[in-house]
Motif scaffolding. Structure first.
Motif: not given
Length: 235
Positions: A78-79, A102-104, A109-113
């Motif tokens: 989340x961070x 690219x940042x989004x 990816x982080x959100x899916x993980x």
């Protein structure tokens, strides 16, 4: 399915849950009726229950540790999402839409993980609820088994004592001993009867009485002759 989900499925279908389900379904009375040695059977049941309870608690502890680790990982993701979002905004403010995209993408990816970890955490929560239910049921079964163990031990002890008493009263060794007593008593009766028989005097026959009379006459004649000889010497 992720590796974590596969691991959770393995836990649900693993030997600990399988053994726990078998124990919960077990009918103690039916098991003991089929057992050749009820005391030994219930000791084995209690031992298996205790081992299964230890395994359940250990597995629950591992699941709790996994859930805490996943929660920390979700927090970091989340961070990370916030960080990539800030970077995307910065890139966009500098007219670098390519960098912003690219940042989004990294944020996504982080959100899916994070979503995947949250899903696995929900499954772990289900596992923990199952553990809690199973542990409670198993503790109840264990108390029941221990109560049966004490009752069976008392019954067996009483039965052994009664069996020993009946063996003393009706057993072959006791019967053999009493049979020997009877033989000895017959020997004693025979010995006593023989002794009594030796001391018995039956009625005299006619010849015995006449022979005694003749012997008495001879003794009397000898006595008179002895008296006459003594009288002659004294004169």
């Amino acid at each position: 399915m992720t590796s974590g989900s596969t691991q959770l499925a393995t836990w649900f279908n693993g030997p600990v849950f399988s053994r726990a389900r078998d124990i919960f379904a077990a009918n103690m009375t039916e098991l003991l009726d089929r057992a050749e040695d009820p005391a030994r059977m219930i000791r084995m049941i209690i031992l298996e229950m205790e081992e299964t309870l230890v395994e359940l608690r250990s597995s629950a502890a591992r699941s709790i540790a996994d859930a805490k680790e996943m929660k920390r990982a979700v927090g970091r993701l989340e961070e990370l999402q916030i960080g990539w979002n800030d970077k995307a905004e910065l890139a966009l403010s500098k007219d670098r839409e390519d960098l912003a995209k690219q940042a989004l993408v990294e944020k996504q990816k982080a959100a899916e993980m994070a979503d995947g970890l949250r899903s696995e955490m929900e499954q772990i929560e289900q596992v923990l609820r199952s553990y809690e239910v199973d542990i409670t049921k198993l503790q109840t079964k264990l108390r029941e088994a221990r109560a049966r163990q004490n009752a069976i031990a008392a019954r067996i002890e009483s039965a052994v004592a009664r069996a020993k008493a009946r063996e003393v009263m009706h057993g072959s060794r006791t019967l053999d001993a009493f049979a020997k007593f009877e033989v000895l008593e017959r020997h004693a009766d025979f010995a006593e009867g023989r002794a009594e028989a030796l001391g018995m005097t039956g009625p005299k026959s006619l010849e015995e009485e006449i022979a005694e009379l003749r012997a008495a006459e001879k003794v009397d004649a000898d006595l008179e002759a002895m008296k006459a000889a003594i009288a002659a010497r004294t004169k």
